[in-house]
Design a protein around this motif. Structure first.
Motif, PDB file in Angstrom:
ATOM      1  N   ASP A  54       0.836  -1.172  -0.041  1.00  0.00           N
ATOM      2  CA  ASP A  54       0.127  -0.030  -0.054  1.00  0.00           C
ATOM      3  C   ASP A  54       1.095   1.417  -0.079  1.00  0.00           C
ATOM      4  O   ASP A  54       1.632   1.251   0.774  1.00  0.00           O
ATOM      5  CB  ASP A  54      -0.945   0.200   1.159  1.00  0.00           C
ATOM      6  CG  ASP A  54      -2.110  -1.117   1.215  1.00  0.00           C
ATOM      7  OD1 ASP A  54      -2.435  -1.419  -0.060  1.00  0.00           O
ATOM      8  OD2 ASP A  54      -2.789  -0.907   2.084  1.00  0.00           O
ATOM      9  N   SER A  56       0.331   5.470   0.337  1.00  0.00           N
ATOM     10  CA  SER A  56      -0.461   6.448   0.903  1.00  0.00           C
ATOM     11  C   SER A  56      -0.219   7.390  -0.155  1.00  0.00           C
ATOM     12  O   SER A  56       0.797   8.012  -0.625  1.00  0.00           O
ATOM     13  CB  SER A  56      -0.124   6.824   2.231  1.00  0.00           C
ATOM     14  OG  SER A  56      -0.353   5.761   3.244  1.00  0.00           O
ATOM     15  N   ARG A  57      -1.297   8.349  -0.028  1.00  0.00           N
ATOM     16  CA  ARG A  57      -1.265   9.923  -0.890  1.00  0.00           C
ATOM     17  C   ARG A  57      -0.175  10.541  -0.216  1.00  0.00           C
ATOM     18  O   ARG A  57       0.015  10.659   0.880  1.00  0.00           O
ATOM     19  CB  ARG A  57      -2.717  10.528  -0.625  1.00  0.00           C
ATOM     20  CG  ARG A  57      -2.796  11.716  -1.354  1.00  0.00           C
ATOM     21  CD  ARG A  57      -4.149  12.345  -1.305  1.00  0.00           C
ATOM     22  NE  ARG A  57      -4.634  13.352  -2.256  1.00  0.00           N
ATOM     23  CZ  ARG A  57      -4.255  14.637  -1.966  1.00  0.00           C
ATOM     24  NH1 ARG A  57      -3.893  15.027  -0.568  1.00  0.00           N
ATOM     25  NH2 ARG A  57      -4.463  15.621  -2.777  1.00  0.00           N
ATOM     26  N   ASP A  73      -3.011   9.804  -4.842  1.00  0.00           N
ATOM     27  CA  ASP A  73      -4.156   9.140  -4.311  1.00  0.00           C
ATOM     28  C   ASP A  73      -3.578   8.035  -3.577  1.00  0.00           C
ATOM     29  O   ASP A  73      -2.310   7.394  -3.881  1.00  0.00           O
ATOM     30  CB  ASP A  73      -5.236   8.699  -5.312  1.00  0.00           C
ATOM     31  CG  ASP A  73      -6.561   8.598  -4.863  1.00  0.00           C
ATOM     32  OD1 ASP A  73      -6.612   8.652  -3.431  1.00  0.00           O
ATOM     33  OD2 ASP A  73      -7.689   8.245  -5.543  1.00  0.00           O
ATOM     34  N   HIS A  74      -4.307   7.318  -2.898  1.00  0.00           N
ATOM     35  CA  HIS A  74      -3.845   5.992  -2.015  1.00  0.00           C
ATOM     36  C   HIS A  74      -3.757   5.064  -3.403  1.00  0.00           C
ATOM     37  O   HIS A  74      -4.860   4.861  -4.259  1.00  0.00           O
ATOM     38  CB  HIS A  74      -5.119   5.455  -1.182  1.00  0.00           C
ATOM     39  CG  HIS A  74      -4.568   4.205  -0.574  1.00  0.00           C
ATOM     40  ND1 HIS A  74      -3.780   3.882   0.303  1.00  0.00           N
ATOM     41  CD2 HIS A  74      -5.026   2.973  -1.050  1.00  0.00           C
ATOM     42  CE1 HIS A  74      -3.626   2.558   0.451  1.00  0.00           C
ATOM     43  NE2 HIS A  74      -4.672   1.962  -0.222  1.00  0.00           N
ATOM     44  N   ASN A  85      -2.531   8.155 -10.868  1.00  0.00           N
ATOM     45  CA  ASN A  85      -2.246   8.199  -9.305  1.00  0.00           C
ATOM     46  C   ASN A  85      -0.699   8.627  -8.687  1.00  0.00           C
ATOM     47  O   ASN A  85      -0.586   8.517  -7.788  1.00  0.00           O
ATOM     48  CB  ASN A  85      -2.854   6.996  -8.548  1.00  0.00           C
ATOM     49  CG  ASN A  85      -2.138   5.956  -9.066  1.00  0.00           C
ATOM     50  OD1 ASN A  85      -1.011   5.653  -9.935  1.00  0.00           O
ATOM     51  ND2 ASN A  85      -2.859   4.392  -8.960  1.00  0.00           N
TER      52      ASN A  85
END
Length: 96
Positions: A54, A56-57, A73-74, A85
């Motif tokens: 994952d 993160s933004r 964005d995430h 993104n």
């Protein structure tokens, strides 16, 4: 073991697809002598990047051990990491 994608440096948070990869399938990602499995949450085309964890933004996108951009964005583990993104941090002139 056949690898579907590669990561050059252990600090990288994205992998590069070695061939077209279908949504929902596990991708075998080579990181040095190790291989991890990442379930893809979207189709990934040859040469494109996807998150191996994952992101993160606002977090840096790291490929080949270098910061190549920042997440706008995430980005979920297994998701396509591309212009939708990620914003580039190279050659902009407005960042110091």
């Amino acid at each position: 073991m056949n690898r579907d994608a590669i990561v050059i440096k252990e600090s990288d948070n994205v992998a590069t697809a070695l061939h077209d990869l279908p949504h929902g399938q596990p991708a075998s990602v080579g990181i040095g002598d190790e291989t991890i499995s990442v379930i893809l949450v979207g189709d990934i085309e040859l040469g494109h990047k996807f998150a191996i964890r994952d992101i993160s933004r606002g977090q840096n996108i790291i490929k080949y051990g270098e910061i190549i951009g920042r997440a706008t964005d995430h980005i979920a583990k297994g998701a396509h990491a591309h212009v939708q993104n990620i914003e580039s941090l190279r050659g902009r002139g407005d960042l110091s």
